[in-house]
Write a protein that holds these residues in place. Structure first.
Motif, short mmCIF file in Angstrom:
data_model
loop_
_atom_site.label_atom_id
_atom_site.label_comp_id
_atom_site.label_asym_id
_atom_site.label_seq_id
_atom_site.Cartn_x
_atom_site.Cartn_y
_atom_site.Cartn_z
N PHE A 240 0.86 -1.18 0.00
CA PHE A 240 0.00 0.00 0.00
C PHE A 240 0.90 1.23 0.00
O PHE A 240 1.60 1.47 0.98
N PRO A 241 0.89 2.01 -1.09
CA PRO A 241 1.71 3.23 -1.10
C PRO A 241 1.09 4.29 -0.19
O PRO A 241 -0.12 4.35 -0.03
N ILE A 242 1.94 5.11 0.40
CA ILE A 242 1.50 6.22 1.25
C ILE A 242 1.88 7.50 0.52
O ILE A 242 3.04 7.74 0.22
N TYR A 243 0.85 8.30 0.23
CA TYR A 243 1.01 9.53 -0.54
C TYR A 243 0.97 10.75 0.38
O TYR A 243 0.28 10.75 1.39
N PHE A 244 1.68 11.77 -0.02
CA PHE A 244 1.59 13.08 0.61
C PHE A 244 1.71 14.11 -0.48
O PHE A 244 2.71 14.12 -1.23
N LYS A 245 0.67 14.93 -0.64
CA LYS A 245 0.63 15.96 -1.69
C LYS A 245 0.94 15.39 -3.06
O LYS A 245 1.71 15.94 -3.84
N GLY A 246 0.33 14.24 -3.35
CA GLY A 246 0.44 13.64 -4.67
C GLY A 246 1.70 12.83 -4.94
O GLY A 246 1.86 12.27 -6.00
N ASP B 153 6.20 6.82 1.06
CA ASP B 153 6.51 5.59 1.79
C ASP B 153 5.56 4.53 1.29
O ASP B 153 4.71 4.79 0.44
N ALA B 154 5.68 3.35 1.82
CA ALA B 154 4.76 2.26 1.52
C ALA B 154 4.78 1.29 2.68
O ALA B 154 5.75 1.21 3.44
N VAL B 155 3.68 0.57 2.83
CA VAL B 155 3.59 -0.44 3.87
C VAL B 155 3.11 -1.73 3.19
O VAL B 155 2.26 -1.69 2.31
N TRP C 148 3.43 -6.91 9.10
CA TRP C 148 3.45 -5.62 8.41
C TRP C 148 4.88 -5.13 8.30
O TRP C 148 5.66 -5.28 9.22
N TYR C 149 5.19 -4.54 7.14
CA TYR C 149 6.54 -4.04 6.90
C TYR C 149 6.42 -2.65 6.29
O TYR C 149 5.76 -2.46 5.27
N ARG C 150 7.05 -1.66 6.91
CA ARG C 150 7.07 -0.32 6.35
C ARG C 150 8.38 -0.17 5.59
O ARG C 150 9.45 -0.39 6.13
#
Length: 146
Positions: free
Chosen positions: A10-16, A20-22, A34-36
């Motif tokens: 699961f990608p983690i977005y900030f301002k497009g 990061d991803a988990v 779970w792995y970040r």
């Protein structure tokens, strides 16, 4: 999908931008569930509400914020909380602890711990199923607590 680690990512977005991803293990585990990808699996937050709901996984966090407006969800990425969780939790005036049914004992324990450590009112919510499965009964319980 991360083929090398056998994880759904699961990608983690900030301002497009992806910041990061988990990843969640789906096969035989060679490490944590779970792995970040930044190297630290702490938590994933989504939503902009004044009430915080603690859940175990990213999908539950995403779905509960889609189904229940005015809510912020924190996926603790498992069934443990640490100092970083507590620091973020302390920013809210009301917390709902809604871990999966197989972690009902931790739901109650975390409610007590949060109140003791932060002084913030917390509510333990007993779920009939994981929030990611969108059970109407469970989503209505969440709505009633807002």
């Amino acid at each position: 999908y991360d083929v090398a680690r056998d994880r759904v990512v699961f990608p983690i977005y900030f301002k497009g931008r992806i910041i990061d991803a988990v990843g969640r293990a789906v096969g035989p585990q060679k490490g944590p569930k779970w792995y970040r990808y930044s190297g630290q699996a702490n938590f994933f937050m989504i939503g902009k509400g004044e009430t915080l709901i603690l859940v175990e996984d990213v999908l539950s966090a995403m779905i509960v914020t889609q189904e229940v407006p005015n809510l912020t969800a924190m996926a603790i990425l498992g069934t443990s909380i640490n100092d970083r969780h507590i620091e973020a939790i302390g920013e809210f005036d009301h917390i709902i602890v809604a871990l999966d049914p197989d972690a009902a004992d931790k739901t109650i324990q975390f409610r007590r711990d949060i109140e003791l450590w932060t002084g913030v009112k917390a509510t333990a919510l007993r779920l009939s199923d994981d929030l990611k499965y969108r059970e109407d009964e469970d989503l209505e319980k969440v709505r009633e607590l807002l």
